[in-house]
Design an enzyme around this catalytic site. Structure first.
Site, PDB file in Angstrom:
ATOM      1  N   SER A 101       8.175  -0.809  -5.086  1.00 22.38           N
ATOM      2  CA  SER A 101       9.374  -1.330  -5.921  1.00 22.38           C
ATOM      3  C   SER A 101       9.642  -2.657  -5.103  1.00 22.38           C
ATOM      4  O   SER A 101       9.221  -3.039  -3.909  1.00 22.38           O
ATOM      5  CB  SER A 101      10.322  -0.341  -5.719  1.00 22.38           C
ATOM      6  OG  SER A 101      10.872  -0.324  -4.363  1.00 22.38           O
ATOM      7  N   ASP A 150       6.562  -1.652  -9.286  1.00 28.70           N
ATOM      8  CA  ASP A 150       7.474  -0.892 -10.076  1.00 28.70           C
ATOM      9  C   ASP A 150       8.665  -1.499 -10.323  1.00 28.70           C
ATOM     10  O   ASP A 150       9.550  -2.189  -9.585  1.00 28.70           O
ATOM     11  CB  ASP A 150       7.862   0.297  -8.966  1.00 28.70           C
ATOM     12  CG  ASP A 150       8.745   1.478  -9.770  1.00 28.70           C
ATOM     13  OD1 ASP A 150       8.493   1.755 -11.256  1.00 28.70           O
ATOM     14  OD2 ASP A 150       9.311   2.127  -9.266  1.00 28.70           O
ATOM     15  N   HIS A 151       9.323  -1.558 -11.777  1.00 30.78           N
ATOM     16  CA  HIS A 151      10.788  -2.136 -12.104  1.00 30.78           C
ATOM     17  C   HIS A 151      10.590  -3.530 -11.647  1.00 30.78           C
ATOM     18  O   HIS A 151      11.649  -3.925 -11.111  1.00 30.78           O
ATOM     19  CB  HIS A 151      11.728  -1.333 -11.593  1.00 30.78           C
ATOM     20  CG  HIS A 151      11.908   0.024 -12.261  1.00 30.78           C
ATOM     21  ND1 HIS A 151      12.270   0.081 -13.491  1.00 30.78           N
ATOM     22  CD2 HIS A 151      11.453   1.237 -11.863  1.00 30.78           C
ATOM     23  CE1 HIS A 151      12.329   1.447 -13.889  1.00 30.78           C
ATOM     24  NE2 HIS A 151      12.021   2.329 -12.834  1.00 30.78           N
ATOM     25  N   GLY A 175      11.403   8.653 -14.102  1.00 34.07           N
ATOM     26  CA  GLY A 175      12.524   9.428 -13.631  1.00 34.07           C
ATOM     27  C   GLY A 175      11.894  10.727 -13.870  1.00 34.07           C
ATOM     28  O   GLY A 175      12.679  11.686 -14.559  1.00 34.07           O
ATOM     29  N   SER A 232      10.735  13.028 -11.503  1.00 31.49           N
ATOM     30  CA  SER A 232      10.712  14.337 -10.251  1.00 31.49           C
ATOM     31  C   SER A 232      11.388  15.543 -10.839  1.00 31.49           C
ATOM     32  O   SER A 232      12.147  15.314 -11.792  1.00 31.49           O
ATOM     33  CB  SER A 232      11.828  13.422  -9.037  1.00 31.49           C
ATOM     34  OG  SER A 232      10.760  12.697  -8.307  1.00 31.49           O
ATOM     35  N   ASN A 291       5.937   8.927 -13.314  1.00 32.99           N
ATOM     36  CA  ASN A 291       6.490   8.155 -12.015  1.00 32.99           C
ATOM     37  C   ASN A 291       7.455   9.282 -11.212  1.00 32.99           C
ATOM     38  O   ASN A 291       8.355   9.625 -11.762  1.00 32.99           O
ATOM     39  CB  ASN A 291       7.470   7.242 -12.613  1.00 32.99           C
ATOM     40  CG  ASN A 291       6.846   5.856 -12.901  1.00 32.99           C
ATOM     41  OD1 ASN A 291       5.774   5.986 -13.232  1.00 32.99           O
ATOM     42  ND2 ASN A 291       7.479   4.889 -13.079  1.00 32.99           N
ATOM     43  N   ASP A 332       9.197   9.601  -7.471  1.00 32.69           N
ATOM     44  CA  ASP A 332       9.467   9.078  -6.054  1.00 32.69           C
ATOM     45  C   ASP A 332      10.705   9.871  -5.366  1.00 32.69           C
ATOM     46  O   ASP A 332      10.473  10.430  -4.218  1.00 32.69           O
ATOM     47  CB  ASP A 332      10.323   7.494  -6.459  1.00 32.69           C
ATOM     48  CG  ASP A 332      10.699   7.068  -5.149  1.00 32.69           C
ATOM     49  OD1 ASP A 332      10.372   7.553  -4.239  1.00 32.69           O
ATOM     50  OD2 ASP A 332      11.582   6.048  -5.261  1.00 32.69           O
ATOM     51  N   ARG A 352      10.739  11.704  -1.393  1.00 31.79           N
ATOM     52  CA  ARG A 352      12.179  11.601  -0.468  1.00 31.79           C
ATOM     53  C   ARG A 352      12.847  12.666  -0.045  1.00 31.79           C
ATOM     54  O   ARG A 352      13.092  12.975   1.018  1.00 31.79           O
ATOM     55  CB  ARG A 352      13.042  10.803  -0.993  1.00 31.79           C
ATOM     56  CG  ARG A 352      12.578   9.183  -1.703  1.00 31.79           C
ATOM     57  CD  ARG A 352      13.732   8.538  -2.243  1.00 31.79           C
ATOM     58  NE  ARG A 352      13.348   7.310  -2.756  1.00 31.79           N
ATOM     59  CZ  ARG A 352      14.122   6.050  -3.084  1.00 31.79           C
ATOM     60  NH1 ARG A 352      15.416   6.146  -2.577  1.00 31.79           N
ATOM     61  NH2 ARG A 352      13.557   5.035  -3.538  1.00 31.79           N
TER      62      ARG A 352
HETATM   63  P1  13P Z   1      12.389   9.711  -9.883  1.00 32.26           P
HETATM   64  O1  13P Z   1      13.635   9.214  -9.320  1.00 32.26           O
HETATM   65  O2  13P Z   1      12.435  10.962 -10.799  1.00 32.26           O
HETATM   66  O3  13P Z   1      11.204  10.219  -8.777  1.00 32.26           O
HETATM   67  O4  13P Z   1      11.855   8.676 -10.705  1.00 32.26           O
HETATM   68  C1  13P Z   1      10.940   7.710 -10.355  1.00 32.26           C
HETATM   69  C2  13P Z   1      10.604   6.456 -11.077  1.00 32.26           C
HETATM   70  O5  13P Z   1      10.717   6.212 -12.178  1.00 32.26           O
HETATM   71  C3  13P Z   1      10.109   5.239 -10.330  1.00 32.26           C
HETATM   72  O6  13P Z   1       9.669   4.243 -11.215  1.00 32.26           O
HETATM   73  O1  G3H Z   2      12.885   3.519 -10.071  1.00 34.82           O
HETATM   74  C1  G3H Z   2      13.068   3.356  -8.968  1.00 34.82           C
HETATM   75  C2  G3H Z   2      12.183   3.905  -7.643  1.00 34.82           C
HETATM   76  O2  G3H Z   2      12.659   5.410  -7.386  1.00 34.82           O
HETATM   77  C3  G3H Z   2      12.277   2.977  -6.647  1.00 34.82           C
HETATM   78  O3  G3H Z   2      13.322   3.098  -6.039  1.00 34.82           O
HETATM   79  O4  G3H Z   2      14.267   0.801  -5.771  1.00 34.82           O
HETATM   80  O5  G3H Z   2      15.037   2.580  -4.100  1.00 34.82           O
HETATM   81  O6  G3H Z   2      12.626   1.596  -4.003  1.00 34.82           O
HETATM   82  P1  G3H Z   2      13.584   2.138  -5.014  1.00 34.82           P
HETATM   83 ZN    ZN Z   3      11.445   4.231 -12.810  1.00 34.44          ZN
END
Ligand code: 13P
Ligand code: G3H
Ligand code: ZN
Length: 315
Positions: free
Chosen positions: A48, A81-82, A211, A213, A253, A255, A259
């Site tokens: 990210s 990412d993003h 999203g 998780s 995805n 993340d 954590r």
């Molecule tokens: P989570 O917050 O559900 O792990 O999603 C991560 C994500 O979409 C990263 O782009």
């Molecule tokens: O979608 C976002 C990811 O979980 C990355 O999070 O921008 O805090 O690294 P971050």
């Molecule tokens: Zn995302």
């Protein structure tokens, strides 16, 4: 071996999804590679904007380059990412990333198309693939009216037009999930009806689920028992991943769950070893636990055991 997501998605489409995991540091990177090899899975490393600036982007890239040498059997894509347009172009020009995401989903439809198209043109000129996003992810409170909640989801007709006009290689769709540990306040869940409509309009085209998780309740309880305060945390049922994969989702995805592993390991470690002040012992526990977590996730995604098949496909 760093590859684009193209072949990974070709191999996975309709059968399983590739895990896309965000990393920020050395310990996550070690655990990620170990876990994917343990489960013999191809994977996607996600970086990210925040991860790029946590230390220095060169540091994180250096760690991943080293991991590629330490684990020569691994097959993975390196993905932004993003990304915003500036960051996406920086990654495209860096020569390191094999895939970038341009996220202009907050912009009006036409502007999203224009920005995405510029990034696609720059990326394709260098053989890099692009993930774009249409629709708005976000926590939906249970009291919110259905119409209002639905308006943020990806519109299937717009999805087809968006893909045709931008030339993007995969599309992140809003189908009811949100980022972070607090996804659902009640009984809401994945909108398979919307996903199915999107797939019907874009048959064979790789879709992405952000999203995703699961926010395991056992993990949350252990964190809270060790001094944490995560109240009402809730995620996506991992047993639904395969159904999403059958409907065209090739990248999932994750993340937040990683954590949570970090938080649980460190909270419990220092609770149980109050005399300890060395960073390596909990770091070692974390790397092992993170590897097990990745391997277990890949089982749910169906990517476990697919590494040799993908290697053959790559030739
Ligand atoms: P989570 O917050 O559900 O792990 O999603 C991560 C994500 O979409 C990263 O782009
Ligand atoms: O979608 C976002 C990811 O979980 C990355 O999070 O921008 O805090 O690294 P971050
Ligand atoms: Zn995302």
């Amino acid at each position: 071996m760093i590859v684009t997501t193209k072949k990974l998605f070709e191999a996975a489409y309709g059968k399983y999804a590739i895990g896309a995991y965000n990393i920020n540091n050395l310990e996550q990177c070690m655990g990620l590679f170990r876990g994917n090899l343990q489960s013999q899975a191809p994977f996607i490393i996600q970086i990210s904007k925040g991860a790029r600036s946590y230390t220095d982007k060169e540091m994180l890239e250096g760690i991943i380059r080293s991991a590629d040498k330490v684990f020569p059997e691994a097959i993975f894509a390196v993905h932004l990412d993003h990304g915003d347009e500036e960051t996406a172009l920086d990654c495209i020009n860096s020569g390191f990333y094999s895939s970038v995401m341009i996220d202009a989903s907050h912009e009006p439809f036409e502007e999203n198309i224009a920005i995405t198209k510029r990034v696609v043109d720059a990326a394709h000129a260098k053989g890099i693939v692009v993930e774009a996003e249409l629709g708005q992810l976000g926590g939906v409170e249970e009291h919110v009216q259905v119409d209002e909640a639905d308006a943020k989801l990806t519109d299937p007709d717009q999805a087809k037009e968006f893909v045709e006009r931008t030339g993007c290689d995969s599309l992140a769709c809003a189908i009811g999930t949100s980022h972070g540990a607090f996804k659902f306040s009640g009984t809401q869940g994945l909108r398979f009806d919307v996903l199915s409509e999107i797939q019907q309009r874009l048959p064979g085209f790789p879709l992405v689920m952000h999203g995703s998780s699961s926010v395991p309740q056992e993990e949350v309880q252990r964190i809270n028992a060790a001094g944490g305060k995560l109240l009402g945390a809730k995620g996506v049922d991992a047993d639904q991943f395969r159904r999403a994969a059958e409907l065209g989702v090739t990248k999932i995805n994750i993340d937040t769950d990683g954590r949570l592993v970090w938080t649980r390991v460190h909270r419990e470690f220092f609770r149980d070893h109050p005399e300890n002040f060395d960073l390596r012992p909990p770091g070692k526990v974390f790397m092992a636990e993170y590897a097990n977590f990745i391997a277990a996730k890949n089982e749910k995604l169906g990517s476990a055991g697919q590494l040799e098949e993908v290697r053959k496909l790559l030739g």
